[in-house]
Write an enzyme that holds these catalytic residues in place. Structure first.
Site, PDB file in Angstrom:
ATOM      1  N   CYS A  46       0.832  -1.393  -0.430  1.00 58.38           N
ATOM      2  CA  CYS A  46      -0.174   0.430  -0.108  1.00 58.38           C
ATOM      3  C   CYS A  46      -0.216   1.433   0.739  1.00 58.38           C
ATOM      4  O   CYS A  46       0.467   2.151  -0.902  1.00 58.38           O
ATOM      5  CB  CYS A  46      -0.901   0.058   1.319  1.00 58.38           C
ATOM      6  SG  CYS A  46      -1.789  -1.764   1.304  1.00 58.38           S
TER       7      CYS A  46
ATOM      8  N   CYS B 152     -14.019  -0.897   7.918  1.00 59.25           N
ATOM      9  CA  CYS B 152     -12.889  -1.192   6.666  1.00 59.25           C
ATOM     10  C   CYS B 152     -12.821  -0.045   4.954  1.00 59.25           C
ATOM     11  O   CYS B 152     -13.881   0.432   5.424  1.00 59.25           O
ATOM     12  CB  CYS B 152     -13.418  -2.751   6.422  1.00 59.25           C
ATOM     13  SG  CYS B 152     -13.594  -3.929   7.576  1.00 59.25           S
TER      14      CYS B 152
ATOM     15  N   LYS C 227     -10.789   5.438   4.190  1.00 60.43           N
ATOM     16  CA  LYS C 227     -12.484   4.581   4.418  1.00 60.43           C
ATOM     17  C   LYS C 227     -13.369   5.064   3.015  1.00 60.43           C
ATOM     18  O   LYS C 227     -13.941   4.185   2.694  1.00 60.43           O
ATOM     19  CB  LYS C 227     -12.803   4.696   5.978  1.00 60.43           C
ATOM     20  CG  LYS C 227     -14.008   5.541   5.802  1.00 60.43           C
ATOM     21  CD  LYS C 227     -14.289   3.891   6.460  1.00 60.43           C
ATOM     22  CE  LYS C 227     -15.166   3.193   5.010  1.00 60.43           C
ATOM     23  NZ  LYS C 227     -16.012   1.544   5.243  1.00 60.43           N
TER      24      LYS C 227
ATOM     25  N   HIS D 210      -9.126   3.101  -1.653  1.00 69.35           N
ATOM     26  CA  HIS D 210      -7.914   3.085  -1.548  1.00 69.35           C
ATOM     27  C   HIS D 210      -6.797   1.809  -2.716  1.00 69.35           C
ATOM     28  O   HIS D 210      -7.025   0.414  -3.031  1.00 69.35           O
ATOM     29  CB  HIS D 210      -7.377   1.842  -0.385  1.00 69.35           C
ATOM     30  CG  HIS D 210      -6.514   1.375   0.062  1.00 69.35           C
ATOM     31  ND1 HIS D 210      -5.389   2.076  -0.220  1.00 69.35           N
ATOM     32  CD2 HIS D 210      -5.880  -0.128   0.828  1.00 69.35           C
ATOM     33  CE1 HIS D 210      -4.134   0.931   0.401  1.00 69.35           C
ATOM     34  NE2 HIS D 210      -4.920   0.073   0.573  1.00 69.35           N
TER      35      HIS D 210
END
Length: 392
Positions: free
Chosen positions: A85, A212, A334, A338
């Site tokens: 990430c 998540c 969030k 992502h």
């Protein structure tokens, strides 16, 4: 070392599965960044692209070489970075260092991913490759499980009842959703309350669905330039004042320090020292909230709040615009989304535009002069911290 500025930024919309290829997505972000920098592709001397899963998403390796061709930066060095990430942040940090060292004057760096296009089962499996594949994955350690364990550890270390921690985690998500509503490039746009979060289904106790971030497709790019080049190209350069990076081994080898992530604290310390500032000087921070508990741990690791106190700070509004430090006014991972290879560059995109005063008024941090990004790769394996200052 020479002073280095970001003179252009670009980002695609983050969303679910898109029909564009990795090269097409990155080109869209890159052309926006080049236009923002008022330069043409032929001015670019190198291209650094963060991408973790292109091999799985498209069966395509060596993507940066094709991206360079797509954007007309022919024959330049074109490198791929994989820090999970944190891939794009690693790429931007290297661009900064090489420009500072005088190797290049203008570099375009960023990241791209088609994580949503993988579909949930394959995306979950491939994300898990960034924990330890020999011992952790066979034991069932996908990332919801990793951060669920960290949440339980956090509650135990700081003496928080788990229900209280869940409420604090919920507020992290609520705040991110609130800001994402006003971000035109955000993946998730919805109004969510603490009860909504607490009523959503359990993913890995105590983490629930609204704790998540989503899998996303998207790209982001930044143009990094020497101070001399920036003076001729940009009336409002944003300088990279500090950079840090650190690594850790598997989660098991970090056990004595958990729930704190030592690599983050080392990385942040490097960036603060290089910039000559302290956490109290940061006006706006885009930090890594892949799960709401990750945001809480990050805010403490960066020095914004005392250990064990960040969740309470969120409930009091101290982590919001107008509070002690404005955290994730973009909506964070969030709400903004992502796409893992692009995430760090999207954080830089937001911070640069915040310092320029260019974001939507509902989420603009007033008089922001110093900003920070924090990107986590894997379960603490790669950490990158970047600090930015207005140059005018």
């Amino acid at each position: 070392m020479r002073k280095v500025a970001v003179i252009g930024v670009g980002q695609t919309r983050f969303s679910g599965a898109q029909g564009k290829s990795l090269s097409e997505l990155f080109a869209e972000a890159a052309f926006e960044a080049l236009a923002d920098a008022h330069i043409e592709s032929k001015s670019v001397q190198a291209l650094f692209v963060g991408n973790a899963l292109g091999d799985f998403a498209e069966g395509q390796g060596m993507t940066p070489a094709f991206i360079a061709d797509y954007i007309g930066a022919w024959n330049v060095p074109a490198n791929r970075y994989d820090g999970a990430c944190a891939s794009a942040s690693v790429a931007i940090r290297d661009a900064f260092l090489l420009v500072a060292a005088g190797v290049y004057d203008i570099v375009i760096a960023g990241g791209v991913e088609r994580a949503a296009s993988l579909g949930t089962p394959l995306a979950t499996r491939t994300f898990a490759m960034f924990s330890d594949s020999r011992y952790e994955f066979p034991a069932g350690m996908t990332f919801p499980g990793v951060f669920a364990l960290l949440a339980h550890r956090y509650a135990a270390v700081y003496g928080l009842p788990i229900e209280k921690l869940k409420e604090q985690m919920a507020q992290v998500s609520v705040q991110s959703y609130n800001h994402g509503m006003f971000n035109p490039k955000a993946h998730l746009k919805k109004s969510v309350t603490i009860p909504d979060v607490l009523k959503s289904f359990t993913v890995a106790t105590p983490i629930q669905l609204h704790d998540c971030c989503p899998f996303s497709d998207g790209a982001a790019a930044v143009v990094v330039a020497s101070e001399e080049a920036a003076k001729t190209l940009s009336p409002r350069p944003v300088f990279i004042a500090g950079a840090g990076q650190a690594s850790s081994g598997p989660l098991a080898s970090q056990g004595a320090y958990l729930p704190r992530l030592k690599a983050r604290e080392l990385s942040a310390r490097q960036a603060y020292a290089m910039a000559g500032i302290t956490p109290a000087d940061i006006d706006v921070c885009e930090l890594h909230d892949c799960f709401s508990i990750a945001g809480i741990i990050a805010a403490e690791g960066l020095g914004f709040f005392e250990q064990g106190k960040a969740g309470e700070a969120w409930l009091k509004g101290e982590a919001d615009i107008g509070g002690k430090v404005a955290i994730n006014p973009s909506g964070g991972l969030k709400s903004k989304g992502h796409p893992i290879g692009a995430t760090g560059a999207a954080q830089v995109y937001e911070v640069v535009r915040q310092l320029r005063g260019e974001v939507e008024p509902e989420r603009q941090v007033p008089e922001a002069r110093i900003g920070m990004t924090d990107t986590l790769g894997g379960d603490g394996g790669t950490m990158v911290s970047l600090i930015f200052k207005r140059g005018w």
